[in-house]
Design a protein around this motif. Structure first.
Motif, short mmCIF file in Angstrom:
data_model
loop_
_atom_site.label_atom_id
_atom_site.label_comp_id
_atom_site.label_asym_id
_atom_site.label_seq_id
_atom_site.Cartn_x
_atom_site.Cartn_y
_atom_site.Cartn_z
N GLY A 21 33.07 34.23 57.80
CA GLY A 21 33.93 35.29 57.28
C GLY A 21 35.09 34.67 56.52
N ALA A 22 36.02 35.52 56.14
CA ALA A 22 37.12 35.11 55.26
C ALA A 22 37.94 33.94 55.81
N GLY A 23 37.96 33.78 57.13
CA GLY A 23 38.74 32.69 57.74
C GLY A 23 38.25 31.30 57.39
N VAL A 24 37.03 31.15 56.88
CA VAL A 24 36.59 29.80 56.45
C VAL A 24 37.14 29.46 55.06
N ARG A 34 42.36 40.42 57.58
CA ARG A 34 43.04 40.93 58.77
C ARG A 34 43.85 39.87 59.51
N GLY A 35 43.92 38.66 58.98
CA GLY A 35 44.74 37.61 59.60
C GLY A 35 46.22 37.89 59.36
N PRO A 36 47.08 37.02 59.91
CA PRO A 36 48.54 37.22 59.79
C PRO A 36 49.03 37.31 58.34
N GLN A 37 48.36 36.61 57.41
CA GLN A 37 48.74 36.67 55.98
C GLN A 37 47.70 37.47 55.19
N LEU A 39 45.14 40.25 53.35
CA LEU A 39 45.25 41.19 52.24
C LEU A 39 45.68 42.58 52.71
N TYR A 40 45.17 42.99 53.88
CA TYR A 40 45.46 44.35 54.35
C TYR A 40 46.88 44.49 54.90
N LYS A 41 47.63 43.38 54.94
CA LYS A 41 49.06 43.49 55.27
C LYS A 41 49.81 44.06 54.06
N ILE A 47 41.17 50.35 48.91
CA ILE A 47 40.87 49.79 47.58
C ILE A 47 39.44 49.28 47.51
N PHE A 48 38.81 49.05 48.68
CA PHE A 48 37.40 48.63 48.67
C PHE A 48 36.46 49.78 49.04
N ASP A 49 36.96 51.02 48.98
CA ASP A 49 36.08 52.18 49.18
C ASP A 49 35.35 52.47 47.86
N PHE A 160 30.98 47.66 48.55
CA PHE A 160 32.17 48.43 48.87
C PHE A 160 31.91 49.21 50.17
N PHE A 161 33.00 49.62 50.82
CA PHE A 161 32.82 50.50 51.98
C PHE A 161 32.21 51.80 51.46
N GLY A 162 31.14 52.24 52.12
CA GLY A 162 30.42 53.42 51.66
C GLY A 162 29.13 53.06 50.96
N MET A 186 32.08 31.89 62.45
CA MET A 186 33.27 31.12 62.05
C MET A 186 34.17 31.97 61.16
N GLY A 187 35.43 32.12 61.55
CA GLY A 187 36.41 32.74 60.68
C GLY A 187 36.13 34.19 60.33
N SER A 188 35.62 34.93 61.30
CA SER A 188 35.44 36.38 61.07
C SER A 188 36.01 37.15 62.24
N SER A 189 36.67 38.27 61.94
CA SER A 189 37.20 39.12 63.00
C SER A 189 36.08 39.93 63.66
N LEU A 190 34.89 39.94 63.04
CA LEU A 190 33.71 40.60 63.62
C LEU A 190 33.96 42.06 63.96
N ILE A 212 33.97 30.87 66.77
CA ILE A 212 35.08 29.98 66.42
C ILE A 212 36.01 30.77 65.50
N ASN A 213 37.19 31.04 66.00
CA ASN A 213 38.13 31.85 65.23
C ASN A 213 39.53 31.75 65.82
N GLN A 214 40.51 31.70 64.92
CA GLN A 214 41.89 31.78 65.37
C GLN A 214 42.22 33.26 65.46
N GLY A 215 42.46 33.75 66.64
CA GLY A 215 42.74 35.17 66.81
C GLY A 215 41.53 35.88 67.40
N CYS A 229 40.71 27.86 67.25
CA CYS A 229 41.26 26.68 66.58
C CYS A 229 41.30 26.91 65.08
N ASP A 230 42.05 26.04 64.41
CA ASP A 230 42.08 26.08 62.96
C ASP A 230 40.77 25.47 62.44
N LEU A 231 40.03 26.24 61.66
CA LEU A 231 38.70 25.81 61.25
C LEU A 231 38.71 24.58 60.35
P1 OAD Z 1 38.94 39.10 58.49
O1 OAD Z 1 40.16 38.89 57.66
O2 OAD Z 1 38.74 40.40 59.14
O3 OAD Z 1 38.90 37.99 59.64
C1 OAD Z 1 39.18 36.64 59.38
C2 OAD Z 1 39.51 35.96 60.68
O4 OAD Z 1 39.65 34.56 60.44
C3 OAD Z 1 40.82 36.43 61.30
O5 OAD Z 1 40.62 36.71 62.67
C4 OAD Z 1 41.77 35.24 61.10
O6 OAD Z 1 42.74 35.14 62.13
C5 OAD Z 1 40.80 34.08 61.13
N1 OAD Z 1 41.26 32.89 60.39
C6 OAD Z 1 41.91 32.83 59.21
N2 OAD Z 1 42.14 31.57 58.83
C7 OAD Z 1 41.62 30.77 59.81
C8 OAD Z 1 41.54 29.36 60.03
N3 OAD Z 1 42.04 28.48 59.13
N4 OAD Z 1 40.94 28.91 61.16
C9 OAD Z 1 40.42 29.78 62.07
N5 OAD Z 1 40.47 31.12 61.92
C10 OAD Z 1 41.05 31.62 60.81
O7 OAD Z 1 37.69 38.66 57.56
P2 OAD Z 1 36.15 39.02 57.78
O8 OAD Z 1 35.80 39.09 59.21
O9 OAD Z 1 35.40 38.12 56.90
O10 OAD Z 1 34.29 43.39 53.50
O11 OAD Z 1 36.12 40.48 57.17
C11 OAD Z 1 34.90 41.16 57.09
C12 OAD Z 1 34.87 42.09 55.90
O12 OAD Z 1 36.02 42.94 55.89
C13 OAD Z 1 34.97 41.40 54.55
O13 OAD Z 1 33.75 40.85 54.13
C14 OAD Z 1 35.40 42.50 53.66
C15 OAD Z 1 36.48 43.08 54.52
O14 OAD Z 1 36.81 44.39 54.30
C16 OAD Z 1 34.23 44.29 52.52
O15 OAD Z 1 35.13 44.41 51.69
C17 OAD Z 1 32.99 45.11 52.50
#
Ligand code: OAD
Length: 245
Positions: A21-24, A34-37, A39-41, A47-49, A160-162, A186-190, A212-215, A229-231
């Motif tokens: 996921g985006a965390g990698v 959805r991490g501390p920094q 996009l959704y903050k 915007i992705f609908d 997009f969502f939808g 790895m790096g997904s909030s799942l 494996i994910n921080q958070g 841990c930090d990936l």
């Molecule tokens: P999220 O942003 O939901 O989750 C990323 C996770 O990675 C968060 O829990 C962060 O804390 C963690 N993270 C960030 N940097 C890290 C690092 N260096 N080491 C370890 N962990 C780290 O991203 P996704 O789960 O990929 O979809 O989001 C899933 C989908 O939601 C995306 O593909 C996108 C989004 O809306 C669509 O737009 C359809």
């Protein structure tokens, strides 16, 4: 130590699937959602609908042109490199990714299953003609909305969502998951489905699940192991254990 344990898990498994996921990609300078920094903050999730894109394409492109579709200059980081290396060594089957940045391929991964499409690809919603991000960014210099030569609206080839996920990618992802003895996220909030169903499915089919994910993630409660841990650091450590630079 986690890195050594990780390699033992890989050694013990005949078939390992990875879901990223985006965390990698945060270590490559691409913000997650959805991490501390994330996009959704700063930006609303709508915007992705699909409805938002169809009703206000100019607004979508204003927000997304630089943030989402202008990732040419981004480089893979240690996690992308590690996964390419593990595939080459036959230690993992491939990578299923929710990311649209293309960095796994840029790092040399061969089997990459893109569940949410690719931000560098576009197509006309009327005639299907394909365009690159370069084409579209050029159009956006002179117009708010990129239009095809046929007059149709040009849409990013991202989910997009939808919208449904690409069928063939989803089918391949299910095959990898079904056959996995070890499933690693790895790096997904799942929390985004159907992608987040894959780890559960793999577990039902007998896989061990390592997260494996921080958070926190939405599936911590079913994980056999969770590494917080930090990936990028984690991956650097494993690359050095594998004795490669
Ligand atoms: P999220 O942003 O939901 O989750 C990323 C996770 O990675 C968060 O829990 C962060 O804390 C963690 N993270 C960030 N940097 C890290 C690092 N260096 N080491 C370890 N962990 C780290 O991203 P996704 O789960 O990929 O979809 O989001 C899933 C989908 O939601 C995306 O593909 C996108 C989004 O809306 C669509 O737009 C359809």
């Amino acid at each position: 130590e986690l890195a050594e344990e990780f390699l033992e898990f890989l050694d013990e498994s005949e078939s390992t699937a990875i879901l990223t996921g985006a965390g990698v990609s945060t270590a490559s300078g691409i913000p997650d959602f959805r991490g501390p920094q994330g996009l959704y903050k700063k930006l609303p999730q709508y915007i992705f609908d699909l409805d938002f894109f169809l009703s206000q394409p100019a607004e979508y492109y204003k927000i997304a042109a630089d943030r989402i579709h202008n990732l040419f200059n981004k480089e893979p980081n240690a996690t992308h490199r590690l996964l390419a290396m593990l595939e080459k060594k036959g230690m993992i089957e491939g990578v299923i990714t929710q990311n649209i940045d293309g960095l796994h391929q840029k790092a040399g991964s061969k089997k990459v299953i893109e569940l949410h499409g690719n931000a560098q690809k576009f197509f006309c919603m009327s005639c299907g003609k394909r365009y690159t991000a370069e084409d579209v960014l050029k159009m956006l210099e002179v117009s708010d909305v990129p239009k095809c030569t046929c007059g149709g609206l040009i849409k990013p080839d991202v989910v997009f969502f939808g919208e449904a996920l690409p069928e063939s990618a989803m089918a391949e992802a299910y095959i990898l998951s079904e056959n996995a003895e070890l499933f690693i996220t790895m790096g997904s909030s799942l929390v985004v489905y159907p992608a987040a169903h894959l780890p559960t499915f793999a577990k039902q089919k007998g896989a061990k699940l390592l997260i494996i994910n921080q958070g926190e993630t939405g599936l911590d409660y079913i994980a056999d192991k969770k590494y917080e841990c930090d990936l990028a650091e984690f991956s650097e450590r494993i690359i050095s254990l594998l004795g490669e630079v």
